[in-house]
Scaffold this active site. Structure first.
Site, mmCIF file in Angstrom:
data_model
loop_
_atom_site.group_PDB
_atom_site.id
_atom_site.type_symbol
_atom_site.label_atom_id
_atom_site.label_comp_id
_atom_site.label_asym_id
_atom_site.label_seq_id
_atom_site.Cartn_x
_atom_site.Cartn_y
_atom_site.Cartn_z
ATOM 1 N N ARG A 107 0.879 -1.180 0.000
ATOM 2 C CA ARG A 107 0.000 0.000 0.000
ATOM 3 C C ARG A 107 0.906 1.217 0.000
ATOM 4 N NH1 ARG A 107 -5.176 1.514 3.694
ATOM 5 N NH2 ARG A 107 -6.056 0.172 2.074
ATOM 6 N N HIS A 134 -7.646 0.678 -6.069
ATOM 7 C CA HIS A 134 -7.777 -0.151 -4.861
ATOM 8 C C HIS A 134 -8.519 -1.451 -5.227
ATOM 9 C CE1 HIS A 134 -7.788 -1.325 -0.817
ATOM 10 N NE2 HIS A 134 -8.654 -0.488 -0.278
ATOM 11 N N GLN A 137 -10.207 -4.011 -2.506
ATOM 12 C CA GLN A 137 -11.503 -3.590 -1.967
ATOM 13 C C GLN A 137 -12.623 -3.970 -2.930
ATOM 14 O OE1 GLN A 137 -12.377 -1.982 1.064
ATOM 15 N NE2 GLN A 137 -14.409 -2.515 0.323
ATOM 16 N N ASP A 230 -17.358 7.239 -1.084
ATOM 17 C CA ASP A 230 -16.059 7.153 -0.398
ATOM 18 C C ASP A 230 -15.738 8.551 0.134
ATOM 19 O OD1 ASP A 230 -13.532 6.338 0.471
ATOM 20 O OD2 ASP A 230 -12.612 6.462 -1.521
ATOM 21 N N CYS A 270 -16.323 1.716 1.239
ATOM 22 C CA CYS A 270 -15.135 0.900 1.526
ATOM 23 C C CYS A 270 -14.679 1.034 2.973
ATOM 24 C CB CYS A 270 -14.000 1.302 0.587
ATOM 25 S SG CYS A 270 -13.621 3.060 0.608
ATOM 26 N N ARG A 298 -13.295 -8.639 2.573
ATOM 27 C CA ARG A 298 -11.882 -8.391 2.276
ATOM 28 C C ARG A 298 -11.064 -9.642 2.581
ATOM 29 N NH1 ARG A 298 -9.949 -3.170 2.112
ATOM 30 N NH2 ARG A 298 -8.079 -4.208 1.351
HETATM 31 N N1 NVA Z 1 -10.028 6.783 -1.209
HETATM 32 C C1 NVA Z 1 -9.623 6.322 0.099
HETATM 33 C C2 NVA Z 1 -9.846 4.848 0.241
HETATM 34 C C3 NVA Z 1 -9.502 4.296 1.607
HETATM 35 C C4 NVA Z 1 -9.721 2.825 1.710
HETATM 36 C C5 NVA Z 1 -8.161 6.676 0.321
HETATM 37 O O1 NVA Z 1 -7.347 6.475 -0.577
HETATM 38 O O2 NVA Z 1 -7.836 7.168 1.410
HETATM 39 N N1 CP Z 2 -11.084 -0.074 2.972
HETATM 40 C C1 CP Z 2 -9.786 -0.120 3.320
HETATM 41 O O1 CP Z 2 -8.869 -0.341 2.516
HETATM 42 O O2 CP Z 2 -9.594 0.050 4.656
HETATM 43 P P1 CP Z 2 -8.199 0.332 5.376
HETATM 44 O O3 CP Z 2 -7.703 1.665 4.905
HETATM 45 O O4 CP Z 2 -8.539 0.325 6.855
HETATM 46 O O5 CP Z 2 -7.225 -0.755 5.031
#
Ligand code: NVA
Ligand code: CP
Length: 311
Positions: A107, A134, A137, A230, A270, A298
């Site tokens: 990540r 992502h 997800q 989101d 998500c 997940r």
């Molecule tokens: N769009 C959000 C998704 C988090 C799971 C982010 O990138 O922070």
């Molecule tokens: N939805 C998701 O990816 O959650 P986290 O940021 O907690 O991993």
């Protein structure tokens, strides 16, 4: 037992896979959820490196638990812990990690960093979220929609409302792969990047799926079977929060907007969520919400991905 069903070494974007690949992952995910014991020890002795340059609750815990349930082990590397953060090249890091590990989940901010890790490494690389996409997800989200609507999602209407961000990109890819119509509702300056839509358009046309891009909420919500939102400021965009709160005024998903969707529509997110910003509590905590099924899935969906790539 299942045979390897994917044509890619890595799991970086859903657009890299065929519809059959994605359906294969999903069938396996449902099977793993139903009969987890049948898969215990299927990755016995394997190790997954987990590199996190951003925060996480779900991704870290579901991957770490998932690899453990399959008989393997997860090794966590947080921000600042690898020599990568002191300038060691991605290409060297990829080749070194490939000598120790059986897979890498990462990540991070830059999508190109993930692609380069995959390019220079010989082991599977799984995208656990970048600024661009992502996909993990969305595998869980597709599994959740199949649980609610049945295995065939073809022809169902999917509506995403909010920032045209990493979630929007992976949802567009995943929903088109499954034959769904996709509406993306965003304020004018926050639409999904054009190249992501251009990439999926030919496949959408071939499958007879409609893609609607609009800033008209009522239009985009018409007939939606699943409504998804989101956060307005993603990780790394914290300093734009105030500006974004203003730009997204009027985009908070509420019961009135949900009444424009299909009467049996589900609400999806998500997580993490901000009640009172992108969604009202009346919706996310209401009877249409499936957020905790998505979060649970997940685990199952990622176990299916690891099993398919790492055996
Ligand atoms: N769009 C959000 C998704 C988090 C799971 C982010 O990138 O922070
Ligand atoms: N939805 C998701 O990816 O959650 P986290 O940021 O907690 O991993």
């Amino acid at each position: 037992m299942y045979k390897k069903n994917v044509r890619c070494k890595d799991f970086i974007d859903l657009s890299d896979f065929t519809t059959d690949d994605i359906k294969g992952f999903l069938n396996l995910a449902h099977e793993m959820k139903k009969s987890p014991d049948d898969f215990r020890d299927s990755l016995k002795g394997k190790t997954l490196g987990m590199i996190f340059n951003k925060h996480s609750t779900r991704t870290r815990i579901s991957f770490e638990t998932g690899i453990y349930q399959l008989g393997g082990a997860g090794l966590y590397f947080g921000p600042g812990q690898l020599q990568l953060d002191r300038g060691e090249p991605i290409s060297d890091t990829a080749r070194v990690l490939s000598r120790y590990l059986d897979g890498i989940m990462i990540r991070t901010f830059s999508h190109d960093d993930v692609k380069n890790l995959a390019k220079f490494g010989s082991i599977p690389v799984i995208n656990g979220l970048t600024d661009y996409s992502h996909p993990c997800q969305v595998m869980a989200d597709l599994q959740t929609m199949q649980e609610k609507f049945g295995m065939k999602l073809d022809g169902l209407n999917f509506t995403y409302i909010g920032d045209g961000n990493n979630m929007a990109v992976s949802l567009l890819q995943g929903c088109i792969k499954m034959g769904m119509n996709v509406a993306l509702i965003s304020p004018k300056d926050y639409t999904i990047m054009k190249s992501a839509v251009d990439e999926m358009r030919p496949e959408a046309e071939e499958k007879g799926c409609k893609i609607l891009l609009t800033d008209n909420i009522e239009e985009g919500m018409q007939g939606a079977h699943a409504v998804y939102t989101d956060v307005w400021a993603s990780m790394g965009q914290e300093d734009e929060s105030a500006k974004r709160m203003k730009a997204f005024e009027g985009y908070t998903v509420n019961n009135k907007m949900m009444s424009w969707a299909d009467k049996d529509a589900i609400f999806m997110h998500c997580l993490p969520a901000h009640r009172g910003e992108e969604v009202e509590a009346e919706v996310i905590d209401g009877p249409q919400s499936v957020i905790f099924d998505e979060a649970e899935n997940r685990l199952h969906a990622q176990k299916a991905v690891m099993y398919s790539l790492m055996r």
